[in-house]
Design an enzyme around this catalytic site. Structure first.
Site, PDB file in Angstrom:
ATOM      1  N   GLY A   1       0.777  -1.224   0.000  1.00  0.00           N
ATOM      2  CA  GLY A   1       0.000   0.000   0.000  1.00  0.00           C
ATOM      3  C   GLY A   1       0.815   1.283   0.000  1.00  0.00           C
ATOM      4  O   GLY A   1       1.815   1.419  -0.701  1.00  0.00           O
ATOM      5  N   SER A   2       0.381   2.228   0.807  1.00  0.00           N
ATOM      6  CA  SER A   2       0.895   3.597   0.750  1.00  0.00           C
ATOM      7  C   SER A   2       2.351   3.751   1.159  1.00  0.00           C
ATOM      8  O   SER A   2       2.914   4.841   1.020  1.00  0.00           O
ATOM      9  CB  SER A   2       0.024   4.499   1.632  1.00  0.00           C
ATOM     10  OG  SER A   2      -1.297   4.539   1.143  1.00  0.00           O
ATOM     11  N   THR A   3       2.977   2.692   1.676  1.00  0.00           N
ATOM     12  CA  THR A   3       4.412   2.780   1.959  1.00  0.00           C
ATOM     13  C   THR A   3       5.205   2.982   0.671  1.00  0.00           C
ATOM     14  O   THR A   3       6.386   3.353   0.719  1.00  0.00           O
ATOM     15  CB  THR A   3       4.924   1.506   2.669  1.00  0.00           C
ATOM     16  OG1 THR A   3       4.617   0.365   1.860  1.00  0.00           O
ATOM     17  CG2 THR A   3       4.273   1.357   4.033  1.00  0.00           C
TER      18      THR A   3
ATOM     19  N   LYS B   1       4.351   5.238  -1.625  1.00  0.00           N
ATOM     20  CA  LYS B   1       4.178   6.623  -2.078  1.00  0.00           C
ATOM     21  C   LYS B   1       5.449   7.458  -2.006  1.00  0.00           C
ATOM     22  O   LYS B   1       5.719   8.261  -2.913  1.00  0.00           O
ATOM     23  CB  LYS B   1       3.034   7.283  -1.303  1.00  0.00           C
ATOM     24  CG  LYS B   1       1.678   6.715  -1.683  1.00  0.00           C
ATOM     25  CD  LYS B   1       0.550   7.254  -0.807  1.00  0.00           C
ATOM     26  CE  LYS B   1      -0.786   6.618  -1.211  1.00  0.00           C
ATOM     27  NZ  LYS B   1      -1.899   7.004  -0.303  1.00  0.00           N
TER      28      LYS B   1
END
Length: 565
Positions: free
Chosen positions: A277-279, A281
């Site tokens: 996921g957002s890790t 970004k």
């Protein structure tokens, strides 16, 4: 004068003396021949026994001062694996004197892993040698000896012992019944550990047992608290690539690996691949900075309630409904904003950055248990580029993620992770440049912002200047993504003003609780793990709390609206 007459004995003539010596010589030769015959008989018997006996362990006679297998120690010399002498119980069925039925019943009572019928089969097999129990406990050896059967024999053999039980079990691995490495370091370095030329010296790992214990304790507590089905964690030196701690849960006791479930034996940190996921970004933003797409953290993107991409809509947990700066996009973890940045970077450049970080290959580590990234493959078009930008549609190992964060914050160089202590025999590799030094430096304040003002607040450890990123990714159940099951991750770095260590913590399918107000996202369940781990390990690693130091937040706060603080 009186004369005394003495009758002298008969003098020994030369012929008689020669006959006496010859007789003595013949007697001596006879004694020597008898002695030689007895010696030959004994030697022949020993050779015969050696040829007829089945020594299935195949152990060679070795120097008693050199262990049968090298010790494994942590970076401070603390023993993690050692070899001791153990007992084995065996039997020579051909030499059985007692009643096989009675003996089989007694053996089944002592060693219930086989039935009485199975022991009868062994006793009547006519084989020359059969093991009954390997690595037997002293109490069992004494009980078997008390049976009084001469055909039962007892032998000493080496046994691998892990004195810290489950500590670093997935790193160390374990050996099989014959002492050969079957998993982990034991398998990866089997030749080094068993070679007579090298096994006299312990194998030094990069692990720090103190750091390992702290990571396992905090991650295990969170796994239990949130009823997760599994967990993984890593602590890494970002300058050298040394892994100071690596854990996978459920835990495994390498002393009895056969008692562990398949889930417990599976290494989630290096073999399991997950959408994290957002890790991802921060990688997307850094790519855009190096590619010239982003020139300022104040650069803005339109972030509506939803963004159409292909046949579906990208949404945000914390929707802006307005234009938002890069700093705000990272702070609030906007999928919509990051997807647009990734689209500007483009699929080709995105793949090249990921390739340089090793994300498109099996994770770089000495272990054999290594996972390979799952990518969109031939479907890596515009939509896939956008979703990969925020960590969906690509599955990597937690160790991939840790190595990537090390590259991002150590000045921009990728180095393979290592489980060996760095030194003269194992120097730090030069590394491969992925990000520019300028980008690496600027990302510090952006990641610190996420912890001081954004979704990662619960990861902060007062005085230790933690920066990092939360990630919550939906799992695929029955072929479809579902919000009911997620993987939550926090990738953190400290101290962010002068980065030295990466800490990655992951929970697989954590459940919402009253404590988290019904949420099961990373900011609630796994970010606190990193806070607690950093608070425990930082002093061990020579990082002291200092409230006077921090990353330069003045580089990002001007681009964050006050009401969004």
């Amino acid at each position: 004068m009186t004369a005394i007459a003495v009758q002298p004995g008969r003098a020994l003539v030369p012929a008689d003396r020669h006959q006496s010596l010859a007789l003595t010589y013949h007697r001596l030769m006879l004694v020597m021949l008898v002695f030689a015959g007895v010696t030959l008989l004994i030697v022949s018997r020993l050779v015969l026994l050696q040829l007829l006996s089945d020594r299935s362990s195949g152990q060679a006679i070795a120097d008693p001062l050199i262990p049968a297998r090298a010790d494994i120690v942590d970076r401070n010399g603390i023993p993690l694996a050692r070899t001791i002498d153990a007992w084995s119980i065996a039997i020579h069925p051909k030499r059985l004197l007692g009643n096989p039925n009675e003996l089989a019943a007694k053996l089944a009572e002592l060693m219930p892993e086989r039935s009485a019928w199975q022991y009868q089969e062994i006793l009547r097999s006519g084989k020359s040698f059969v093991y009954l129990s390997r690595r037997a406990a002293p109490e069992l050896v004494a009980a078997a000896n008390a049976l009084g059967e001469p055909a039962i024999v007892f032998q000493r053999e080496p046994e691998r012992l892990y004195p810290n039980l489950g500590l670093a079990a997935h790193v160390l691995g374990f050996t099989d019944v014959d002492g050969n490495g079957d998993a982990g370091i034991e398998r990866a370095f089997n030749d080094r550990l068993s070679n007579p030329a090298s096994r006299g010296q312990p194998l030094e790992l990069s692990l720090d047992a103190r750091v390992q214990q702290a990571l396992e304790a905090e991650l295990g507590a969170a796994m239990a608290r949130f009823s997760a089905i599994g967990a993984a964690g890593i602590v890494m030196d970002i300058k050298t690539g040394e892994v100071l701690a690596l854990t996978s849960l459920p835990e495994l006791n390498p002393n009895v690996p056969g008692h562990g479930s398949m889930e417990a034996r599976f290494n989630r940190a290096t073999l399991g691949v997950y959408e994290l996921g957002s890790t991802f970004k921060p990688f997307t933003v850094a790519m855009a900075m190096d590619a010239g797409v982003i020139t300022s953290f104040g650069q803005t993107y339109d972030c509506p309630a939803g963004l159409r991409a292909g046949g579906f809509t990208i949404t945000d947990t914390h929707p802006f409904g307005r234009r938002a700066s890069v700093a705000e996009i990272m702070k609030e973890s906007s999928n919509i904003g990051t997807a647009q940045i990734a689209a500007q970077v483009g699929g080709e450049r995105q793949r090249e950055f990921l390739r340089k970080m090793g994300f498109l290959d099996k994770v770089a580590i000495e272990l054999k248990e290594r996972g390979r990234t799952l990518t969109p493959g031939a479907n890596w078009g515009n939509v896939a580029t956008m979703t990969v930008g925020y960590g969906h549609g690509i599955a990597v190992t937690p160790l991939h993620l840790a190595s990537g964060y090390a590259s991002l914050f150590n000045g921009g160089l990728w180095r393979p992770a290592t489980l060996l202590k760095v030194g003269a025999r194992h120097p730090v590799p030069e590394g491969q440049r992925v990000f520019s030094e300028e980008t690496s430096y600027k990302m510090r304040s952006l990641m610190r912002l996420v912890v001081t003002h954004g979704t990662g607040k619960k990861a902060d450890a007062p005085g230790y200047r933690v920066g990092g990123k939360t990630g919550t990714a939906e799992k695929i159940v029955a072929g479809r993504y579902t919000g009911g099951a997620v993987v939550t991750t926090f990738a953190g770095v400290f101290p962010m003003d002068e980065p030295r260590y990466v800490v990655v913590a992951m929970l697989d399918d954590p459940k919402a609780t009253a404590e988290t107000f019904g949420f099961h996202t990373a900011g609630w369940n796994v970010a606190p793990v990193v806070s607690k781990v950093v608070g425990r390990i930082a002093p061990m690693l020579g990082v002291m709390p200092d409230s006077r130091r921090d990353a330069n937040l003045s580089e990002v706060l001007p681009f964050v609206r006050p009401e969004a603080h």
